[in-house]
Design a protein around this motif. Structure first.
Motif, mmCIF file in Angstrom:
data_model
loop_
_atom_site.group_PDB
_atom_site.id
_atom_site.type_symbol
_atom_site.label_atom_id
_atom_site.label_comp_id
_atom_site.label_asym_id
_atom_site.label_seq_id
_atom_site.Cartn_x
_atom_site.Cartn_y
_atom_site.Cartn_z
ATOM 1 N N LEU A 37 0.830 -1.214 0.000
ATOM 2 C CA LEU A 37 0.000 0.000 0.000
ATOM 3 C C LEU A 37 0.855 1.251 0.000
ATOM 4 N N GLU A 38 0.414 2.236 -0.757
ATOM 5 C CA GLU A 38 1.001 3.572 -0.682
ATOM 6 C C GLU A 38 0.145 4.433 0.241
ATOM 7 N N TYR A 39 -1.114 4.068 0.378
ATOM 8 C CA TYR A 39 -2.031 4.725 1.309
ATOM 9 C C TYR A 39 -3.123 3.731 1.672
ATOM 10 N N LEU A 40 -3.783 3.976 2.791
ATOM 11 C CA LEU A 40 -4.923 3.165 3.211
ATOM 12 C C LEU A 40 -6.170 4.000 2.970
ATOM 13 N N GLY A 41 -7.105 3.471 2.220
ATOM 14 C CA GLY A 41 -8.356 4.173 1.961
ATOM 15 C C GLY A 41 -9.530 3.234 2.144
ATOM 16 N N TRP A 42 -10.639 3.772 2.668
ATOM 17 C CA TRP A 42 -11.835 2.956 2.867
ATOM 18 C C TRP A 42 -13.068 3.850 2.990
ATOM 19 N N CYS A 83 -3.681 7.382 -9.135
ATOM 20 C CA CYS A 83 -2.993 6.244 -9.782
ATOM 21 C C CYS A 83 -2.886 6.422 -11.295
ATOM 22 N N GLU A 84 -3.699 7.286 -11.848
ATOM 23 C CA GLU A 84 -3.700 7.548 -13.295
ATOM 24 C C GLU A 84 -3.834 6.265 -14.111
ATOM 25 N N ASP A 90 -14.144 3.358 -14.777
ATOM 26 C CA ASP A 90 -15.564 3.463 -14.452
ATOM 27 C C ASP A 90 -15.833 3.354 -12.953
ATOM 28 N N THR A 91 -14.790 3.265 -12.156
ATOM 29 C CA THR A 91 -14.939 3.227 -10.698
ATOM 30 C C THR A 91 -14.231 4.429 -10.071
ATOM 31 N N VAL A 92 -14.344 5.562 -10.717
ATOM 32 C CA VAL A 92 -13.696 6.792 -10.252
ATOM 33 C C VAL A 92 -14.787 7.814 -9.931
ATOM 34 N N GLY A 93 -14.614 8.523 -8.832
ATOM 35 C CA GLY A 93 -15.586 9.538 -8.451
ATOM 36 C C GLY A 93 -14.913 10.704 -7.757
ATOM 37 N N LEU A 94 -15.638 11.805 -7.687
ATOM 38 C CA LEU A 94 -15.122 13.009 -7.033
ATOM 39 C C LEU A 94 -15.203 12.845 -5.523
ATOM 40 N N ASP A 117 -13.036 2.522 -4.964
ATOM 41 C CA ASP A 117 -12.694 1.356 -4.151
ATOM 42 C C ASP A 117 -11.311 1.494 -3.507
ATOM 43 N N PHE A 118 -10.651 2.629 -3.716
ATOM 44 C CA PHE A 118 -9.329 2.924 -3.157
ATOM 45 C C PHE A 118 -8.314 1.824 -3.497
ATOM 46 N N ALA A 119 -8.393 1.295 -4.712
ATOM 47 C CA ALA A 119 -7.496 0.218 -5.145
ATOM 48 C C ALA A 119 -6.311 0.745 -5.949
ATOM 49 N N CYS A 120 -5.955 1.998 -5.770
ATOM 50 C CA CYS A 120 -4.852 2.595 -6.535
ATOM 51 C C CYS A 120 -3.556 1.800 -6.408
ATOM 52 N N SER A 121 -3.240 1.311 -5.206
ATOM 53 C CA SER A 121 -2.001 0.560 -5.012
ATOM 54 C C SER A 121 -1.979 -0.697 -5.870
ATOM 55 N N ALA A 122 -3.121 -1.348 -6.024
ATOM 56 C CA ALA A 122 -3.196 -2.526 -6.899
ATOM 57 C C ALA A 122 -3.113 -2.110 -8.363
#
Length: 165
Positions: A37-42, A83-84, A90-94, A117-122
């Protein structure tokens, strides 16, 4: 990312009151693979419009309370600003964060497009296509570059939320 305790997370919020931080429903911290992980998001399962992000900035954890997009709401394809990733669009939101300190108390906010889903690290660790990198060495460098970019962009956003002038 270094493993964090519940107390470390709750005391590291920069844009939430003590009450908001104490009411945040945390994920199962023992089940997290911190090395990936680069960050923890939930998202808060009891209040799905509340989302949280914790990352290390200046060698200390910084947690943000975010306003997440409505689940199941109208979606548009967009690229996550952190994560760009060009695949999961389709799972991106403001997501909107109240600024820290006096600006936040005045109602100042800042927003960014994030993976819901905060899956940027994946996403940054996804195997590059042949067009992105053709050799194994190129792939390793490409993934390392994506990971570094995620760290830099996420830390820059948190630093901007913390900026009080």
């Amino acid at each position: 990312m270094n493993p964090l305790t519940e107390k470390q997370i709750r005391t590291s919020f920069v844009n939430a009151t003590r009450g908001e931080a104490s009411r945040a429903v945390l994920p199962d911290l023992g089940a997290i693979d911190w090395d990936r992980l680069e960050y923890l998001g939930w998202r808060d399962p009891k209040a799905p419009l509340n989302a949280y992000v914790v990352l290390e900035l200046d060698e200390a954890p910084r947690a943000l309370m975010l306003r997440a997009p409505e689940p199941g709401g109208r979606r548009r394809q967009a690229m996550c600003a952190w994560c760009e990733d060009i695949v999961a669009v389709d799972t991106v939101g403001l997501h909107v964060a109240r600024r820290a300190g006096a600006p936040g108390r005045r109602g100042d906010t800042i927003g960014t497009l994030l993976c819901t889903d905060f899956a940027c690290s994946a996403h940054v660790r996804r195997r590059p296509t042949r067009a992105e990198a053709s050799t194994d060495a190129d792939r390793e460098r490409f993934v390392a570059h994506r990971i570094a970019g995620l760290r830099e962009r996420s830390m820059r956003f948190v630093a901007e939320v913390c900026r009080t002038r």
